[in-house]
Design a protein around this motif. Sequence first.
Motif, PDB file in Angstrom:
ATOM      1  N   GLN A  72       0.808  -1.216   0.000  1.00 32.58           N
ATOM      2  CA  GLN A  72       0.000   0.000   0.000  1.00 32.58           C
ATOM      3  C   GLN A  72       0.845   1.271   0.000  1.00 32.58           C
ATOM      4  O   GLN A  72       0.467   2.266  -0.589  1.00 32.58           O
ATOM      5  CB  GLN A  72      -0.946   0.005   1.201  1.00 32.58           C
ATOM      6  CG  GLN A  72      -2.009  -1.070   1.137  1.00 32.58           C
ATOM      7  CD  GLN A  72      -2.909  -0.915  -0.067  1.00 32.58           C
ATOM      8  OE1 GLN A  72      -3.199   0.179  -0.501  1.00 32.58           O
ATOM      9  NE2 GLN A  72      -3.350  -2.035  -0.613  1.00 32.58           N
ATOM     10  N   ASP A  73       1.978   1.285   0.652  1.00 31.07           N
ATOM     11  CA  ASP A  73       2.770   2.510   0.756  1.00 31.07           C
ATOM     12  C   ASP A  73       3.565   2.807  -0.518  1.00 31.07           C
ATOM     13  O   ASP A  73       4.123   3.880  -0.651  1.00 31.07           O
ATOM     14  CB  ASP A  73       3.711   2.441   1.957  1.00 31.07           C
ATOM     15  CG  ASP A  73       4.662   1.253   1.863  1.00 31.07           C
ATOM     16  OD1 ASP A  73       4.331   0.276   1.172  1.00 31.07           O
ATOM     17  OD2 ASP A  73       5.720   1.325   2.510  1.00 31.07           O
ATOM     18  N   LYS A  74       3.610   1.927  -1.478  1.00 28.27           N
ATOM     19  CA  LYS A  74       4.368   2.146  -2.710  1.00 28.27           C
ATOM     20  C   LYS A  74       3.497   2.581  -3.884  1.00 28.27           C
ATOM     21  O   LYS A  74       4.000   2.942  -4.926  1.00 28.27           O
ATOM     22  CB  LYS A  74       5.120   0.875  -3.082  1.00 28.27           C
ATOM     23  CG  LYS A  74       6.103   0.472  -2.027  1.00 28.27           C
ATOM     24  CD  LYS A  74       7.349   0.016  -2.626  1.00 28.27           C
ATOM     25  CE  LYS A  74       8.277  -0.359  -1.471  1.00 28.27           C
ATOM     26  NZ  LYS A  74       9.618  -0.251  -1.832  1.00 28.27           N
ATOM     27  N   GLN A  75       2.189   2.505  -3.735  1.00 29.11           N
ATOM     28  CA  GLN A  75       1.285   2.854  -4.825  1.00 29.11           C
ATOM     29  C   GLN A  75       0.960   4.344  -4.783  1.00 29.11           C
ATOM     30  O   GLN A  75       0.731   4.912  -3.721  1.00 29.11           O
ATOM     31  CB  GLN A  75      -0.010   2.046  -4.726  1.00 29.11           C
ATOM     32  CG  GLN A  75       0.201   0.557  -4.796  1.00 29.11           C
ATOM     33  CD  GLN A  75       0.854   0.155  -6.111  1.00 29.11           C
ATOM     34  OE1 GLN A  75       0.496   0.651  -7.158  1.00 29.11           O
ATOM     35  NE2 GLN A  75       1.800  -0.765  -6.046  1.00 29.11           N
ATOM     36  N   PRO A  76       0.927   5.018  -5.963  1.00 33.58           N
ATOM     37  CA  PRO A  76       0.556   6.440  -5.981  1.00 33.58           C
ATOM     38  C   PRO A  76      -0.914   6.625  -5.621  1.00 33.58           C
ATOM     39  O   PRO A  76      -1.733   5.729  -5.816  1.00 33.58           O
ATOM     40  CB  PRO A  76       0.832   6.871  -7.417  1.00 33.58           C
ATOM     41  CG  PRO A  76       0.830   5.621  -8.198  1.00 33.58           C
ATOM     42  CD  PRO A  76       1.233   4.511  -7.280  1.00 33.58           C
ATOM     43  N   ASP A  77      -1.238   7.794  -5.119  1.00 34.12           N
ATOM     44  CA  ASP A  77      -2.611   8.118  -4.732  1.00 34.12           C
ATOM     45  C   ASP A  77      -3.445   8.357  -5.994  1.00 34.12           C
ATOM     46  O   ASP A  77      -3.105   9.187  -6.832  1.00 34.12           O
ATOM     47  CB  ASP A  77      -2.596   9.369  -3.848  1.00 34.12           C
ATOM     48  CG  ASP A  77      -3.934   9.654  -3.236  1.00 34.12           C
ATOM     49  OD1 ASP A  77      -4.746   8.717  -3.114  1.00 34.12           O
ATOM     50  OD2 ASP A  77      -4.173  10.822  -2.875  1.00 34.12           O
ATOM     51  N   TYR A  78      -4.515   7.614  -6.147  1.00 33.94           N
ATOM     52  CA  TYR A  78      -5.414   7.694  -7.309  1.00 33.94           C
ATOM     53  C   TYR A  78      -6.667   8.434  -6.871  1.00 33.94           C
ATOM     54  O   TYR A  78      -7.461   7.925  -6.094  1.00 33.94           O
ATOM     55  CB  TYR A  78      -5.741   6.270  -7.769  1.00 33.94           C
ATOM     56  CG  TYR A  78      -6.492   6.176  -9.062  1.00 33.94           C
ATOM     57  CD1 TYR A  78      -5.912   6.577 -10.256  1.00 33.94           C
ATOM     58  CD2 TYR A  78      -7.773   5.662  -9.106  1.00 33.94           C
ATOM     59  CE1 TYR A  78      -6.589   6.473 -11.450  1.00 33.94           C
ATOM     60  CE2 TYR A  78      -8.465   5.542 -10.290  1.00 33.94           C
ATOM     61  CZ  TYR A  78      -7.863   5.950 -11.459  1.00 33.94           C
ATOM     62  OH  TYR A  78      -8.544   5.844 -12.644  1.00 33.94           O
ATOM     63  N   ARG A  79      -6.832   9.678  -7.359  1.00 34.69           N
ATOM     64  CA  ARG A  79      -7.910  10.529  -6.859  1.00 34.69           C
ATOM     65  C   ARG A  79      -8.482  11.386  -7.998  1.00 34.69           C
ATOM     66  O   ARG A  79      -7.887  11.465  -9.068  1.00 34.69           O
ATOM     67  CB  ARG A  79      -7.380  11.418  -5.758  1.00 34.69           C
ATOM     68  CG  ARG A  79      -6.312  12.363  -6.254  1.00 34.69           C
ATOM     69  CD  ARG A  79      -5.707  13.176  -5.128  1.00 34.69           C
ATOM     70  NE  ARG A  79      -4.681  14.045  -5.611  1.00 34.69           N
ATOM     71  CZ  ARG A  79      -3.475  13.676  -5.994  1.00 34.69           C
ATOM     72  NH1 ARG A  79      -3.142  12.427  -5.979  1.00 34.69           N
ATOM     73  NH2 ARG A  79      -2.603  14.540  -6.432  1.00 34.69           N
ATOM     74  N   PRO A  80      -9.599  12.052  -7.768  1.00 32.46           N
ATOM     75  CA  PRO A  80     -10.181  12.933  -8.793  1.00 32.46           C
ATOM     76  C   PRO A  80      -9.270  14.131  -9.070  1.00 32.46           C
ATOM     77  O   PRO A  80      -8.728  14.739  -8.137  1.00 32.46           O
ATOM     78  CB  PRO A  80     -11.497  13.393  -8.186  1.00 32.46           C
ATOM     79  CG  PRO A  80     -11.798  12.446  -7.087  1.00 32.46           C
ATOM     80  CD  PRO A  80     -10.488  11.928  -6.605  1.00 32.46           C
TER      81      PRO A  80
END
Length: 82
Positions: free
Chosen positions: A3-11
């Motif tokens: 979880q800490d290696k994935q980029p934040d996917y947001r609007p």
Amino acid sequence: MQQDKQPDYRPVVFRDRSAGYAFLTRSTATSDRTIEWDDGETYPVIDVEISSESHPFYTGKARTVDSEGRIAKFERRYGEEK
């Protein structure tokens, strides 16, 4: 998946300044600038140079090259003399 290696996917709002067009989608792109959207929420905004609203291919304003006319002109100018 860590979880800490994935980029934040947001609007995120992508804005084409040349066409005055913006659209809301989800992305991992980041920006320190924000914009208030139609729903009253504030989202990060990414300015882009060209989008489907301003690209000549998608707007129907693309120039078509008359290759047949160019070939005929070339043959008239440099073709074999008979």
